[in-house]
Scaffold this active site. Structure first.
Site, short mmCIF file in Angstrom:
data_model
loop_
_atom_site.label_atom_id
_atom_site.label_comp_id
_atom_site.label_asym_id
_atom_site.label_seq_id
_atom_site.Cartn_x
_atom_site.Cartn_y
_atom_site.Cartn_z
N CYS A 9 0.87 -1.18 0.00
CA CYS A 9 0.00 0.00 0.00
C CYS A 9 0.91 1.23 0.00
O CYS A 9 2.05 1.14 -0.42
CB CYS A 9 -0.99 -0.02 1.17
SG CYS A 9 -0.26 0.22 2.81
N ASN A 12 2.53 1.48 4.33
CA ASN A 12 2.76 0.21 5.01
C ASN A 12 2.43 0.27 6.50
O ASN A 12 3.10 -0.32 7.33
CB ASN A 12 4.20 -0.27 4.79
CG ASN A 12 4.45 -1.72 5.20
OD1 ASN A 12 5.50 -2.03 5.72
ND2 ASN A 12 3.51 -2.60 4.96
N CYS A 14 -1.33 0.64 7.27
CA CYS A 14 -2.77 0.36 7.37
C CYS A 14 -3.15 -0.88 6.57
O CYS A 14 -3.27 -1.97 7.10
CB CYS A 14 -3.61 1.55 6.90
SG CYS A 14 -3.41 3.05 7.86
N ARG A 15 -3.35 -0.69 5.27
CA ARG A 15 -3.89 -1.75 4.42
C ARG A 15 -2.95 -2.93 4.22
O ARG A 15 -3.38 -4.08 4.33
CB ARG A 15 -4.31 -1.17 3.07
CG ARG A 15 -5.47 -0.21 3.16
CD ARG A 15 -5.74 0.49 1.86
NE ARG A 15 -4.72 1.52 1.63
CZ ARG A 15 -4.65 2.26 0.54
NH1 ARG A 15 -5.52 2.08 -0.44
NH2 ARG A 15 -3.73 3.18 0.42
N SER A 16 -1.71 -2.66 3.87
CA SER A 16 -0.83 -3.80 3.55
C SER A 16 -0.48 -4.64 4.79
O SER A 16 -0.47 -5.87 4.68
CB SER A 16 0.42 -3.35 2.79
OG SER A 16 1.17 -2.41 3.49
N ASP A 128 -8.21 3.62 1.25
CA ASP A 128 -7.30 3.96 2.33
C ASP A 128 -8.10 4.47 3.53
O ASP A 128 -8.77 5.50 3.45
CB ASP A 128 -6.33 5.04 1.85
CG ASP A 128 -5.21 5.32 2.84
OD1 ASP A 128 -5.25 4.80 3.98
OD2 ASP A 128 -4.29 6.05 2.46
#
Length: 161
Positions: A9, A12, A14-16, A128
């Site tokens: 993401c 690095n 939140c999402r990933s 995001d």
């Protein structure tokens, strides 16, 4: 043979890392721990060395996933050692494909939600959640979990398992 997957993401945090921990759980549950390595990184290095966003940690723990993490930036030379690079949105996909040293490396980059058969093919981004509230992180987790089963099936097929 070890199959290596890296989720990417922006920062690095939140999402990933969320996708990394969810998918690592799926790999463990499938009995593929020794065959599949799971990692994550960001397209940018703003948060390098930081832990995951506390809201990410919270939703992961609430869902029963691990949450330990240290952010880092994706490096171009990683293409050599990775089998699959999973982008969390179309912007990451474009960035990673531009970084790819060869056309074959660019083919390693896929959107996470492309593995979710119920996802709208015209809306494959995991949004995001960083600038939003806890509900955005919960929504992100649902999207990640929904795509992880299809991703696991694709990895199993590549492994011949």
């Amino acid at each position: 043979m070890t199959f290596r997957v890296c989720f990417v993401c922006t920062g690095n945090i939140c999402r990933s890392p969320m996708a990394e921990h969810v998918f690592r759980s799926r790999v463990r549950e499938a009995g593929l721990t020794g065959l599949v390595e799971v990692d994550s990184a960001g397209t940018d290095g703003w948060h390098e060395g930081d832990g995951a966003d506390p809201r990410t940690v919270h939703v992961l723990r609430e869902a029963g996933h691990d949450s330990g993490h240290t952010a880092r930036q994706f490096r171009r030379d990683w293409f050599d050692r990775l089998d699959l690079i999973v982008a969390l949105d179309a912007g990451h996909l474009r960035t990673l494909r531009r970084l790819a040293p060869t056309p074959q490396d660019a083919e390693k980059v896929r959107l996470l939600r492309s593995f979710d058969p119920s996802a709208d093919p015209d809306d494959l981004d995991v949004p995001d959640p960083y600038y939003g509230d806890a509900a955005g992180f919960e929504h992100c987790l649902k999207l990640v979990e929904a795509a992880s089963d299809g991703l696991l099936d694709a990895v199993r097929a590549r492994l011949g398992a």
